[in-house]
Design an enzyme around this catalytic site. Structure first.
Site, PDB file in Angstrom:
ATOM      1  CG  ASP A   5      -2.076   0.968   1.078  1.00  0.00           C
ATOM      2  OD1 ASP A   5      -3.227   0.509   0.964  1.00  0.00           O
ATOM      3  OD2 ASP A   5      -1.830   2.199   1.062  1.00  0.00           O
ATOM      4  CG  HIS A  26      -8.661  -3.163  -2.431  1.00  0.00           C
ATOM      5  ND1 HIS A  26      -9.599  -2.466  -3.154  1.00  0.00           N
ATOM      6  CD2 HIS A  26      -8.497  -2.468  -1.278  1.00  0.00           C
ATOM      7  CE1 HIS A  26      -9.986  -1.407  -2.466  1.00  0.00           C
ATOM      8  NE2 HIS A  26      -9.354  -1.386  -1.314  1.00  0.00           N
ATOM      9  CD  GLN A  55     -14.771  -0.646  -2.409  1.00  0.00           C
ATOM     10  OE1 GLN A  55     -15.889  -0.928  -1.958  1.00  0.00           O
ATOM     11  NE2 GLN A  55     -14.260  -1.253  -3.463  1.00  0.00           N
ATOM     12  CG  HIS A 109      -6.810  -2.867   3.059  1.00  0.00           C
ATOM     13  ND1 HIS A 109      -6.087  -1.719   2.874  1.00  0.00           N
ATOM     14  CD2 HIS A 109      -8.027  -2.631   2.511  1.00  0.00           C
ATOM     15  CE1 HIS A 109      -6.823  -0.811   2.235  1.00  0.00           C
ATOM     16  NE2 HIS A 109      -8.009  -1.342   2.013  1.00  0.00           N
TER      17      HIS A 109
HETATM   18  P1  AMP Z   1      -9.685   1.379   0.173  1.00  0.00           P
HETATM   19  O1  AMP Z   1      -9.720   2.736   0.841  1.00  0.00           O
HETATM   20  O2  AMP Z   1     -10.102   0.245   1.047  1.00  0.00           O
HETATM   21  O3  AMP Z   1     -10.424   1.410  -1.148  1.00  0.00           O
HETATM   22  O4  AMP Z   1      -8.156   1.086  -0.132  1.00  0.00           O
HETATM   23  C1  AMP Z   1      -7.458   1.651  -1.185  1.00  0.00           C
HETATM   24  C2  AMP Z   1      -6.020   1.632  -0.798  1.00  0.00           C
HETATM   25  O5  AMP Z   1      -5.238   1.830  -1.965  1.00  0.00           O
HETATM   26  C3  AMP Z   1      -5.610   2.714   0.207  1.00  0.00           C
HETATM   27  O6  AMP Z   1      -5.105   2.099   1.387  1.00  0.00           O
HETATM   28  C4  AMP Z   1      -4.537   3.507  -0.551  1.00  0.00           C
HETATM   29  O7  AMP Z   1      -3.501   3.941   0.280  1.00  0.00           O
HETATM   30  C5  AMP Z   1      -4.076   2.508  -1.584  1.00  0.00           C
HETATM   31  N1  AMP Z   1      -3.505   3.079  -2.785  1.00  0.00           N
HETATM   32  C6  AMP Z   1      -3.983   4.127  -3.509  1.00  0.00           C
HETATM   33  N2  AMP Z   1      -3.194   4.354  -4.580  1.00  0.00           N
HETATM   34  C7  AMP Z   1      -2.199   3.423  -4.524  1.00  0.00           C
HETATM   35  C8  AMP Z   1      -1.058   3.141  -5.355  1.00  0.00           C
HETATM   36  N3  AMP Z   1      -0.788   3.844  -6.469  1.00  0.00           N
HETATM   37  N4  AMP Z   1      -0.264   2.120  -4.986  1.00  0.00           N
HETATM   38  C9  AMP Z   1      -0.515   1.396  -3.865  1.00  0.00           C
HETATM   39  N5  AMP Z   1      -1.573   1.609  -3.059  1.00  0.00           N
HETATM   40  C10 AMP Z   1      -2.404   2.610  -3.381  1.00  0.00           C
END
Ligand code: AMP
Ligand code: ZN
Length: 119
Positions: free
Chosen positions: A35, A105, A99, A107
Protein backbone atom coordinates in the site's frame (compact mmCIF):
# COMPACT_ATOMS: atom_id res chain seq x y z
CA UNK A 1 -18.06 -7.82 -19.83
CA UNK A 2 -17.73 -8.67 -16.13
CA UNK A 3 -14.14 -8.89 -15.00
CA UNK A 4 -12.70 -6.98 -17.98
CA UNK A 5 -10.12 -4.23 -17.33
CA UNK A 6 -11.59 -0.77 -16.80
CA UNK A 7 -9.79 2.16 -18.41
CA UNK A 8 -10.39 4.46 -15.44
CA UNK A 9 -9.37 1.97 -12.73
CA UNK A 10 -6.11 2.56 -10.84
CA UNK A 11 -5.70 -1.08 -9.82
CA UNK A 12 -6.33 -2.35 -13.38
CA UNK A 13 -3.49 0.00 -14.40
CA UNK A 14 -1.24 -1.47 -11.69
CA UNK A 15 -2.02 -5.02 -12.90
CA UNK A 16 -1.20 -3.91 -16.46
CA UNK A 17 2.09 -2.34 -15.35
CA UNK A 18 0.93 1.13 -16.42
CA UNK A 19 1.21 2.47 -12.86
CA UNK A 20 4.24 1.39 -10.79
CA UNK A 21 3.83 -0.60 -7.58
CA UNK A 22 6.04 -2.48 -5.16
CA UNK A 23 5.02 -5.98 -6.12
CA UNK A 24 5.02 -8.61 -3.37
CA UNK A 25 3.54 -11.61 -5.16
CA UNK A 26 1.96 -12.45 -8.49
CA UNK A 27 -0.16 -15.46 -9.40
CA UNK A 28 -2.20 -16.37 -12.45
CA UNK A 29 -5.29 -14.81 -10.92
CA UNK A 30 -4.00 -12.33 -8.33
CA UNK A 31 -1.56 -9.48 -7.82
CA UNK A 32 -0.20 -8.24 -4.47
CA UNK A 33 1.66 -5.01 -3.78
CA UNK A 34 2.51 -2.68 -0.90
CA UNK A 35 0.00 0.00 0.00
CA UNK A 36 1.33 3.44 -0.94
CA UNK A 37 0.10 4.87 2.38
CA UNK A 38 0.76 2.07 4.88
CA UNK A 39 -1.35 1.97 8.02
CA UNK A 40 0.82 -0.69 9.70
CA UNK A 41 4.37 -2.04 9.33
CA UNK A 42 2.93 -4.72 7.05
CA UNK A 43 0.26 -3.31 4.72
CA UNK A 44 -0.12 -5.26 1.50
CA UNK A 45 -3.02 -5.15 -0.95
CA UNK A 46 -4.08 -8.39 -2.65
CA UNK A 47 -6.27 -7.95 -5.70
CA UNK A 48 -7.75 -10.15 -8.40
CA UNK A 49 -6.30 -9.44 -11.85
CA UNK A 50 -9.90 -9.27 -13.06
CA UNK A 51 -11.87 -6.12 -12.34
CA UNK A 52 -14.79 -6.40 -9.93
CA UNK A 53 -15.94 -3.41 -7.91
CA UNK A 54 -15.69 -5.11 -4.52
CA UNK A 55 -14.95 -8.41 -2.83
CA UNK A 56 -18.55 -9.59 -2.78
CA UNK A 57 -19.02 -8.97 -6.50
CA UNK A 58 -15.82 -10.97 -7.05
CA UNK A 59 -17.03 -13.84 -4.84
CA UNK A 60 -20.39 -14.01 -6.64
CA UNK A 61 -18.84 -13.97 -10.13
CA UNK A 62 -15.62 -15.92 -9.55
CA UNK A 63 -15.62 -17.69 -6.17
CA UNK A 64 -12.40 -19.57 -6.90
CA UNK A 65 -10.57 -16.29 -7.48
CA UNK A 66 -12.00 -14.85 -4.26
CA UNK A 67 -10.50 -17.89 -2.54
CA UNK A 68 -7.20 -17.26 -4.32
CA UNK A 69 -7.14 -13.73 -2.86
CA UNK A 70 -7.47 -15.17 0.65
CA UNK A 71 -4.90 -17.89 0.00
CA UNK A 72 -2.38 -15.30 -1.18
CA UNK A 73 -3.18 -13.10 1.84
CA UNK A 74 -2.21 -16.04 4.06
CA UNK A 75 1.00 -16.69 2.08
CA UNK A 76 1.98 -13.04 2.48
CA UNK A 77 1.36 -13.22 6.22
CA UNK A 78 3.71 -16.23 6.35
CA UNK A 79 6.37 -14.47 4.29
CA UNK A 80 6.14 -11.31 6.37
CA UNK A 81 6.51 -13.44 9.54
CA UNK A 82 3.26 -12.17 11.04
CA UNK A 83 1.14 -15.30 10.67
CA UNK A 84 2.08 -16.45 14.16
CA UNK A 85 1.38 -13.18 15.93
CA UNK A 86 -1.78 -12.34 14.01
CA UNK A 87 -2.88 -10.16 11.17
CA UNK A 88 -6.02 -8.61 9.81
CA UNK A 89 -7.60 -9.04 6.37
CA UNK A 90 -9.92 -6.12 5.58
CA UNK A 91 -12.29 -5.64 2.65
CA UNK A 92 -13.67 -2.11 2.87
CA UNK A 93 -16.91 -2.38 0.94
CA UNK A 94 -18.69 0.78 -0.13
CA UNK A 95 -17.74 4.43 0.22
CA UNK A 96 -19.40 4.62 3.65
CA UNK A 97 -16.97 1.98 4.91
CA UNK A 98 -13.93 3.77 3.52
CA UNK A 99 -13.60 2.10 0.13
CA UNK A 100 -11.87 4.52 -2.24
CA UNK A 101 -10.70 2.22 -5.04
CA UNK A 102 -13.53 0.28 -6.64
CA UNK A 103 -11.50 -2.74 -7.74
CA UNK A 104 -11.79 -5.55 -5.19
CA UNK A 105 -8.86 -5.68 -2.78
CA UNK A 106 -7.89 -7.27 0.50
CA UNK A 107 -5.82 -5.23 2.90
CA UNK A 108 -3.35 -7.43 4.84
CA UNK A 109 -2.39 -5.49 7.97
CA UNK A 110 0.02 -6.51 10.72
CA UNK A 111 3.04 -5.60 12.77
CA UNK A 112 1.38 -3.41 15.38
CA UNK A 113 -1.45 -3.73 17.87
CA UNK A 114 -4.73 -3.94 15.96
CA UNK A 115 -7.64 -2.57 17.95
CA UNK A 116 -11.01 -4.28 18.00
CA UNK A 117 -13.56 -3.11 17.03
CA UNK A 118 -11.83 -1.28 14.14
CA UNK A 119 -12.62 2.38 13.60
P1 AMP B 1 -9.68 1.38 0.17
O1 AMP B 1 -9.72 2.74 0.84
O2 AMP B 1 -10.10 0.25 1.05
O3 AMP B 1 -10.42 1.41 -1.15
O4 AMP B 1 -8.16 1.09 -0.13
C1 AMP B 1 -7.46 1.65 -1.18
C2 AMP B 1 -6.02 1.63 -0.80
O5 AMP B 1 -5.24 1.83 -1.96
C3 AMP B 1 -5.61 2.71 0.21
O6 AMP B 1 -5.10 2.10 1.39
C4 AMP B 1 -4.54 3.51 -0.55
O7 AMP B 1 -3.50 3.94 0.28
C5 AMP B 1 -4.08 2.51 -1.58
N1 AMP B 1 -3.50 3.08 -2.78
C6 AMP B 1 -3.98 4.13 -3.51
N2 AMP B 1 -3.19 4.35 -4.58
C7 AMP B 1 -2.20 3.42 -4.52
C8 AMP B 1 -1.06 3.14 -5.36
N3 AMP B 1 -0.79 3.84 -6.47
N4 AMP B 1 -0.26 2.12 -4.99
C9 AMP B 1 -0.51 1.40 -3.86
N5 AMP B 1 -1.57 1.61 -3.06
C10 AMP B 1 -2.40 2.61 -3.38
ZN1 ZN C 1 -9.93 -2.49 -11.95
Amino acid sequence: MAGEPQADCLFCKIVAGEVPATVVRETETTFAFRDINPQAPTHVLVIPRAHYPDAVALAVAEPAVAADVLTVAGQIAEEEKVAGTGYRIVFNTGAGAGQTVFHAHAHVLAGRGLAWPPG
